[in-house]
Motif scaffolding. Structure first.
Motif, PDB file in Angstrom:
ATOM      1  N   ARG A   1      -7.548   2.534  -3.644  1.00 35.96           N
ATOM      2  CA  ARG A   1      -7.247   3.933  -3.956  1.00 35.96           C
ATOM      3  C   ARG A   1      -6.727   4.703  -2.733  1.00 35.96           C
ATOM      4  NH1 ARG A   1     -11.836   7.535  -6.493  1.00 35.96           N
ATOM      5  NH2 ARG A   1     -12.275   5.439  -7.142  1.00 35.96           N
ATOM      6  N   GLU A   2      -7.393   4.574  -1.614  1.00 38.99           N
ATOM      7  CA  GLU A   2      -6.979   5.321  -0.422  1.00 38.99           C
ATOM      8  C   GLU A   2      -5.582   4.913   0.029  1.00 38.99           C
ATOM      9  OE1 GLU A   2      -8.450   5.910   4.134  1.00 38.99           O
ATOM     10  OE2 GLU A   2     -10.000   5.778   2.579  1.00 38.99           O
ATOM     11  N   ARG A   3      -5.283   3.642  -0.043  1.00 34.98           N
ATOM     12  CA  ARG A   3      -3.951   3.156   0.355  1.00 34.98           C
ATOM     13  C   ARG A   3      -2.868   3.738  -0.555  1.00 34.98           C
ATOM     14  NH1 ARG A   3      -1.752  -1.775   2.541  1.00 34.98           N
ATOM     15  NH2 ARG A   3       0.381  -1.184   3.000  1.00 34.98           N
ATOM     16  N   VAL A   4      -3.155   3.784  -1.853  1.00 35.57           N
ATOM     17  CA  VAL A   4      -2.189   4.354  -2.803  1.00 35.57           C
ATOM     18  C   VAL A   4      -2.070   5.860  -2.590  1.00 35.57           C
ATOM     19  CG1 VAL A   4      -1.618   4.686  -5.248  1.00 35.57           C
ATOM     20  CG2 VAL A   4      -2.525   2.489  -4.478  1.00 35.57           C
ATOM     21  N   GLN A   5      -3.173   6.539  -2.309  1.00 35.54           N
ATOM     22  CA  GLN A   5      -3.122   7.982  -2.037  1.00 35.54           C
ATOM     23  C   GLN A   5      -2.236   8.277  -0.830  1.00 35.54           C
ATOM     24  OE1 GLN A   5      -7.357   8.584  -1.674  1.00 35.54           O
ATOM     25  NE2 GLN A   5      -7.501   9.573  -3.681  1.00 35.54           N
ATOM     26  N   THR A   6      -2.357   7.461   0.198  1.00 31.99           N
ATOM     27  CA  THR A   6      -1.536   7.634   1.399  1.00 31.99           C
ATOM     28  C   THR A   6      -0.064   7.418   1.082  1.00 31.99           C
ATOM     29  OG1 THR A   6      -3.375   6.922   2.784  1.00 31.99           O
ATOM     30  CG2 THR A   6      -1.174   6.804   3.762  1.00 31.99           C
ATOM     31  N   ALA A   7       0.226   6.368   0.323  1.00 29.17           N
ATOM     32  CA  ALA A   7       1.610   6.084  -0.056  1.00 29.17           C
ATOM     33  C   ALA A   7       2.175   7.205  -0.929  1.00 29.17           C
ATOM     34  CB  ALA A   7       1.693   4.740  -0.782  1.00 29.17           C
ATOM     35  N   PHE A   8       1.362   7.703  -1.850  1.00 31.03           N
ATOM     36  CA  PHE A   8       1.784   8.791  -2.737  1.00 31.03           C
ATOM     37  C   PHE A   8       2.144  10.038  -1.916  1.00 31.03           C
ATOM     38  CE2 PHE A   8       0.726  12.547  -5.327  1.00 31.03           C
ATOM     39  CZ  PHE A   8       1.519  12.324  -6.435  1.00 31.03           C
ATOM     40  N   ALA A   9       1.313  10.374  -0.946  1.00 29.89           N
ATOM     41  CA  ALA A   9       1.553  11.555  -0.124  1.00 29.89           C
ATOM     42  C   ALA A   9       2.829  11.425   0.704  1.00 29.89           C
ATOM     43  CB  ALA A   9       0.358  11.805   0.795  1.00 29.89           C
ATOM     44  N   ALA A  10       3.181  10.205   1.089  1.00 31.83           N
ATOM     45  CA  ALA A  10       4.361   9.979   1.929  1.00 31.83           C
ATOM     46  C   ALA A  10       5.637   9.768   1.113  1.00 31.83           C
ATOM     47  CB  ALA A  10       4.135   8.765   2.829  1.00 31.83           C
ATOM     48  N   GLU A  11       5.501   9.466  -0.163  1.00 33.59           N
ATOM     49  CA  GLU A  11       6.665   9.104  -0.993  1.00 33.59           C
ATOM     50  C   GLU A  11       7.550  10.311  -1.270  1.00 33.59           C
ATOM     51  OE1 GLU A  11       9.376   7.131  -2.474  1.00 33.59           O
ATOM     52  OE2 GLU A  11       7.605   5.910  -2.084  1.00 33.59           O
ATOM     53  N   ARG A  12       8.854  10.117  -1.182  1.00 41.63           N
ATOM     54  CA  ARG A  12       9.820  11.184  -1.437  1.00 41.63           C
ATOM     55  C   ARG A  12      10.666  10.933  -2.691  1.00 41.63           C
ATOM     56  NH1 ARG A  12       6.736  13.830   0.661  1.00 41.63           N
ATOM     57  NH2 ARG A  12       6.490  13.951   2.880  1.00 41.63           N
ATOM     58  N   SER A  13      10.658   9.733  -3.200  1.00 44.99           N
ATOM     59  CA  SER A  13      11.453   9.390  -4.374  1.00 44.99           C
ATOM     60  C   SER A  13      10.588   9.543  -5.631  1.00 44.99           C
ATOM     61  CB  SER A  13      11.965   7.952  -4.240  1.00 44.99           C
ATOM     62  OG  SER A  13      12.785   7.627  -5.329  1.00 44.99           O
ATOM     63  N   GLU A  14      11.140  10.167  -6.646  1.00 42.03           N
ATOM     64  CA  GLU A  14      10.361  10.507  -7.838  1.00 42.03           C
ATOM     65  C   GLU A  14       9.849   9.290  -8.617  1.00 42.03           C
ATOM     66  OE1 GLU A  14       8.536  13.289 -10.405  1.00 42.03           O
ATOM     67  OE2 GLU A  14       9.407  13.498  -8.431  1.00 42.03           O
ATOM     68  N   SER A  15      10.670   8.288  -8.837  1.00 35.82           N
ATOM     69  CA  SER A  15      10.232   7.136  -9.631  1.00 35.82           C
ATOM     70  C   SER A  15       9.046   6.409  -9.003  1.00 35.82           C
ATOM     71  CB  SER A  15      11.388   6.170  -9.878  1.00 35.82           C
ATOM     72  OG  SER A  15      12.318   6.762 -10.748  1.00 35.82           O
ATOM     73  N   PRO A  16       9.098   6.061  -7.727  1.00 30.57           N
ATOM     74  CA  PRO A  16       7.911   5.439  -7.135  1.00 30.57           C
ATOM     75  C   PRO A  16       6.705   6.379  -7.148  1.00 30.57           C
ATOM     76  CG  PRO A  16       9.799   5.078  -5.719  1.00 30.57           C
ATOM     77  CD  PRO A  16      10.224   6.038  -6.795  1.00 30.57           C
ATOM     78  N   ARG A  17       6.964   7.660  -7.022  1.00 29.03           N
ATOM     79  CA  ARG A  17       5.867   8.620  -7.028  1.00 29.03           C
ATOM     80  C   ARG A  17       5.166   8.624  -8.393  1.00 29.03           C
ATOM     81  NH1 ARG A  17       5.350  14.348  -4.137  1.00 29.03           N
ATOM     82  NH2 ARG A  17       3.506  13.620  -3.077  1.00 29.03           N
ATOM     83  N   LEU A  18       5.935   8.488  -9.466  1.00 29.18           N
ATOM     84  CA  LEU A  18       5.332   8.403 -10.799  1.00 29.18           C
ATOM     85  C   LEU A  18       4.508   7.122 -10.944  1.00 29.18           C
ATOM     86  CD1 LEU A  18       8.270   9.759 -12.975  1.00 29.18           C
ATOM     87  CD2 LEU A  18       6.074  10.880 -12.525  1.00 29.18           C
ATOM     88  N   SER A  19       5.036   6.024 -10.413  1.00 34.03           N
ATOM     89  CA  SER A  19       4.284   4.763 -10.440  1.00 34.03           C
ATOM     90  C   SER A  19       2.999   4.888  -9.638  1.00 34.03           C
ATOM     91  CB  SER A  19       5.136   3.623  -9.885  1.00 34.03           C
ATOM     92  OG  SER A  19       6.248   3.378 -10.714  1.00 34.03           O
ATOM     93  N   MET A  20       3.070   5.577  -8.529  1.00 34.28           N
ATOM     94  CA  MET A  20       1.878   5.776  -7.698  1.00 34.28           C
ATOM     95  C   MET A  20       0.887   6.704  -8.384  1.00 34.28           C
ATOM     96  SD  MET A  20       3.666   5.931  -3.966  1.00 34.28           S
ATOM     97  CE  MET A  20       4.653   4.547  -3.404  1.00 34.28           C
ATOM     98  N   ALA A  21       1.381   7.706  -9.093  1.00 36.36           N
ATOM     99  CA  ALA A  21       0.496   8.594  -9.859  1.00 36.36           C
ATOM    100  C   ALA A  21      -0.231   7.785 -10.934  1.00 36.36           C
ATOM    101  CB  ALA A  21       1.297   9.732 -10.484  1.00 36.36           C
ATOM    102  N   PHE A  22       0.502   6.888 -11.611  1.00 36.62           N
ATOM    103  CA  PHE A  22      -0.111   5.985 -12.592  1.00 36.62           C
ATOM    104  C   PHE A  22      -1.210   5.166 -11.927  1.00 36.62           C
ATOM    105  CE2 PHE A  22      -0.084   1.494 -13.859  1.00 36.62           C
ATOM    106  CZ  PHE A  22      -0.613   1.590 -15.138  1.00 36.62           C
ATOM    107  N   ALA A  23      -0.903   4.605 -10.754  1.00 34.11           N
ATOM    108  CA  ALA A  23      -1.883   3.782 -10.041  1.00 34.11           C
ATOM    109  C   ALA A  23      -3.113   4.604  -9.669  1.00 34.11           C
ATOM    110  CB  ALA A  23      -1.254   3.164  -8.796  1.00 34.11           C
ATOM    111  N   LEU A  24      -2.898   5.829  -9.210  1.00 29.10           N
ATOM    112  CA  LEU A  24      -4.028   6.673  -8.828  1.00 29.10           C
ATOM    113  C   LEU A  24      -4.960   6.919 -10.015  1.00 29.10           C
ATOM    114  CD1 LEU A  24      -2.345   9.279  -6.463  1.00 29.10           C
ATOM    115  CD2 LEU A  24      -3.985   7.486  -5.848  1.00 29.10           C
TER     116      LEU A  24
END
Length: 186
Positions: free
Chosen positions: A64-87
């Protein structure tokens, strides 16, 4: 899974590598966890997105923490949605707001809706989707009706029936359609 791992590691074609990791993300196996973690920071946004989905489907709380960090750093919308799903999959329901907001986007609702369909199969997430049926935007209501028509329960029918009286005709029609679909499967 071993064949997909081999393709991911040996192919020089970006499209082939993407397809392999996307397939692996849909077949989560603890043996692929390290691949997902490694690709969560990849320069290719499609690989980042697939890696996040895979980690979400593995469902290991330590990620979870690793995905939260990636989500906070992500600038592209599609990966951000995938990361939101993962969270959300990993128990951090803050990502749910991001997915719900994407339902307002003509471009991104097609990405968010399948994630919500999958997540709505979890009772704690399904319960959180009833509130936006009351006070969400028309786009959110219509798309959530579609989500609930696929992943809802008998309890969901009551919420969809209430939504069928929405003053916006397209919302009401989608709620009726979803309720009928859900009733047919009960």
């Amino acid at each position: 899974i071993p064949a997909l791992r081999e393709v991911l590691g040996s192919s020089r074609k970006a499209g082939v590598r993407r397809a392999a990791l996307i397939a692996l993300a849909k077949l989560p196996d603890p043996a692929t966890r390290e691949l997902f973690l490694r690709h969560l920071d990849d320069k290719d946004r499609y690989l980042r997105a697939a890696a996040a989905e895979g980690l979400g489907r593995l469902g290991l709380p330590q990620d979870r923490e690793r995905v939260q960090t990636a989500f906070a750093a992500e600038r592209s919308e599609s990966p951000r949605l995938s990361m939101a799903f993962a969270l959300v999959s990993l128990g951090d329901h803050a990502g749910l707001a991001w997915l719900l907001d994407a339902l307002n986007s003509t471009f991104h609702r097609g990405e968010a809706r399948p994630f919500l369909i999958e997540l709505a199969r979890r009772p704690e997430v399904l319960e959180k989707l009833y509130e936006p049926l009351k006070n969400g935007s028309n786009d959110q209501k219509k798309n959530l009706a579609q989500v609930l028509g696929v992943s809802g329960t008998a309890e969901t029918i009551r919420h969809l029936d209430e939504l069928s009286h929405d003053p916006h005709p397209e919302v009401a029609q989608e709620a009726i359609r979803a309720s009928r679909s859900l009733k047919a499967r009960q």
